[in-house]
Design a protein around this motif. Structure first.
Motif, PDB file in Angstrom:
ATOM      1  N   VAL A 122      75.197  37.049  80.861  1.00 54.06           N
ATOM      2  CA  VAL A 122      74.826  36.714  82.236  1.00 54.06           C
ATOM      3  C   VAL A 122      75.826  37.279  83.249  1.00 54.06           C
ATOM      4  N   THR A 123      76.821  37.981  82.779  1.00 52.24           N
ATOM      5  CA  THR A 123      77.813  38.601  83.663  1.00 52.24           C
ATOM      6  C   THR A 123      77.244  39.852  84.343  1.00 52.24           C
ATOM      7  N   MET A 126      73.809  36.370  87.860  1.00 50.90           N
ATOM      8  CA  MET A 126      72.367  36.569  87.698  1.00 50.90           C
ATOM      9  C   MET A 126      71.568  36.390  88.982  1.00 50.90           C
ATOM     10  N   ASN A 132      74.299  40.129  95.823  1.00 53.93           N
ATOM     11  CA  ASN A 132      73.639  40.583  94.591  1.00 53.93           C
ATOM     12  C   ASN A 132      72.136  40.743  94.842  1.00 53.93           C
ATOM     13  N   GLY A 135      69.488  40.792  92.024  1.00 50.69           N
ATOM     14  CA  GLY A 135      69.482  39.675  91.100  1.00 50.69           C
ATOM     15  C   GLY A 135      68.122  39.009  90.949  1.00 50.69           C
ATOM     16  N   ASP A 204      79.612  33.218  89.189  1.00 48.80           N
ATOM     17  CA  ASP A 204      79.977  34.600  89.495  1.00 48.80           C
ATOM     18  C   ASP A 204      81.210  34.968  88.662  1.00 48.80           C
ATOM     19  N   HIS A 220      73.689  45.392  75.264  1.00 52.54           N
ATOM     20  CA  HIS A 220      72.522  44.848  75.963  1.00 52.54           C
ATOM     21  C   HIS A 220      71.259  45.596  75.533  1.00 52.54           C
ATOM     22  N   VAL A 227      67.746  38.145  80.662  1.00 51.10           N
ATOM     23  CA  VAL A 227      68.846  38.630  81.511  1.00 51.10           C
ATOM     24  C   VAL A 227      68.599  40.112  81.761  1.00 51.10           C
ATOM     25  N   ASN A 230      69.986  45.552  83.961  1.00 50.89           N
ATOM     26  CA  ASN A 230      70.906  46.119  84.959  1.00 50.89           C
ATOM     27  C   ASN A 230      72.211  45.344  85.086  1.00 50.89           C
ATOM     28  N   GLN A 231      72.266  44.140  84.500  1.00 51.42           N
ATOM     29  CA  GLN A 231      73.512  43.382  84.490  1.00 51.42           C
ATOM     30  C   GLN A 231      74.612  44.121  83.718  1.00 51.42           C
ATOM     31  N   ARG A 234      76.775  47.080  85.144  1.00 55.59           N
ATOM     32  CA  ARG A 234      77.608  46.543  86.224  1.00 55.59           C
ATOM     33  C   ARG A 234      78.815  45.820  85.652  1.00 55.59           C
ATOM     34  N   ALA A 235      78.580  44.997  84.613  1.00 52.44           N
ATOM     35  CA  ALA A 235      79.681  44.274  83.978  1.00 52.44           C
ATOM     36  C   ALA A 235      80.668  45.249  83.342  1.00 52.44           C
TER      37      ALA A 235
END
Length: 272
Positions: A122-123, A126, A132, A135, A204, A220, A227, A230-231, A234-235
């Motif tokens: 979830v980083t 979300m 964001n 999101g 966050d 991922h 989730v 695209n998360q 970014r993480a």
């Protein structure tokens, strides 16, 4: 059962098998440490010490009325790792557990953590907000809250379908995995699950990610329906020392349905 009692009196259940370098597994919402069975067995056979806990309000841990938030989850883990005196550990988190793992590493992991792995995590955050814009809208989480809080048995029976990508053309439901998901979910507290939605959707982790200097593997599935994919990039970009692997077609619950691939990549990362 193996438990510790944390500062507010809540009992936290855990499994602790084997010897060697410790690997700590952080499970997703609304499941339990049992969701890591395949990984626990695999890494145990590879000579590692494997530890999986049930988050407060989940599985066999105490169903406290309070503390169903990310900072308390992480403080509970800190007490557990201190009680077991875990050092040079690898922390592996799936989904909500990914957020829990990275915040633990950031806040409590100095001199205790060697590496971390984030799976379908979830980083960094979300929920859709001003910072964001890509999101997930609040309305989606409100729908999850409604189903969880007031029709949990049926809602949780249906939830594994998108979780494991079984709504895709040609996919076949694996009934054992589906029923095991439901079993784990129904074992926990409806209140903890309801309040935990805010914890996984609105926490966050941006600053946590930026501050972690140990190597972190980010995994991922590109067909994650829980989730958004695209998360992950970014993480990975926020982490100072990361490796990113994406999997075409893999679902959110890939540690169960794609265990052979996931386990192999994690083992290679740990040994590198």
């Amino acid at each position: 059962m193996s438990t510790i009692t944390v500062k507010d009196g809540t009992e936290i259940y855990y499994k602790d098998w084997g010897t060697g370098q410790p690997i700590v597994f952080h499970h997703g919402w609304p499941l339990s440490g049992d969701d890591w069975d395949t990984q626990m067995m695999f890494f145990l056979k590879q000579g590692y010490r494997v530890i999986a806990h049930d988050r407060r309000g989940h599985g066999r841990s105490g169903q406290s009325a309070n503390g169903n938030d990310m900072d308390t989850y992480v403080a509970d883990i800190a007490e557990l790792t201190e009680a077991l005196d875990l050092r040079d550990a690898i922390h592996i988190g799936h989904s909500t557990g990914g957020g829990e793992a990275i915040r633990y590493v950031a806040r409590y992991g100095k001199d205790r953590v060697a590496k971390a792995v984030l799976i379908s995590a979830v980083t960094p955050i979300m929920i859709k907000n001003d910072s964001n814009p890509e999101g997930v809208p609040l309305s989606v989480f409100d729908e999850i809250r409604e189903g969880t809080g007031f029709s949990r048995a049926q809602y949780f029976y249906d939830f594994p379908i998108p979780f494991y990508g079984w709504n895709r053309e040609g996919a076949k439901v694996q009934e054992g995995i589906k029923h095991n998901w439901w079993r784990q979910a129904m074992q926990g507290s409806v209140l903890a699950h309801y309040e935990g939605i805010k914890a996984f959707s609105e926490s966050d982790f941006t600053e946590d990610l930026k501050s972690v200097t140990v190597p972190v593997l980010v995994l991922h599935g590109e067909d994650d329906q829980i989730v958004p994919f695209n998360q992950a990039p970014r993480a990975a970009k926020l982490l100072p020392n990361s490796k990113f692997i994406s999997y075409p077609g893999f679902p959110h619950g890939m540690p169960a349905t794609e265990a052979a691939t996931i386990n192999k990549d994690i083992l290679e990362f740990i040994k590198s």
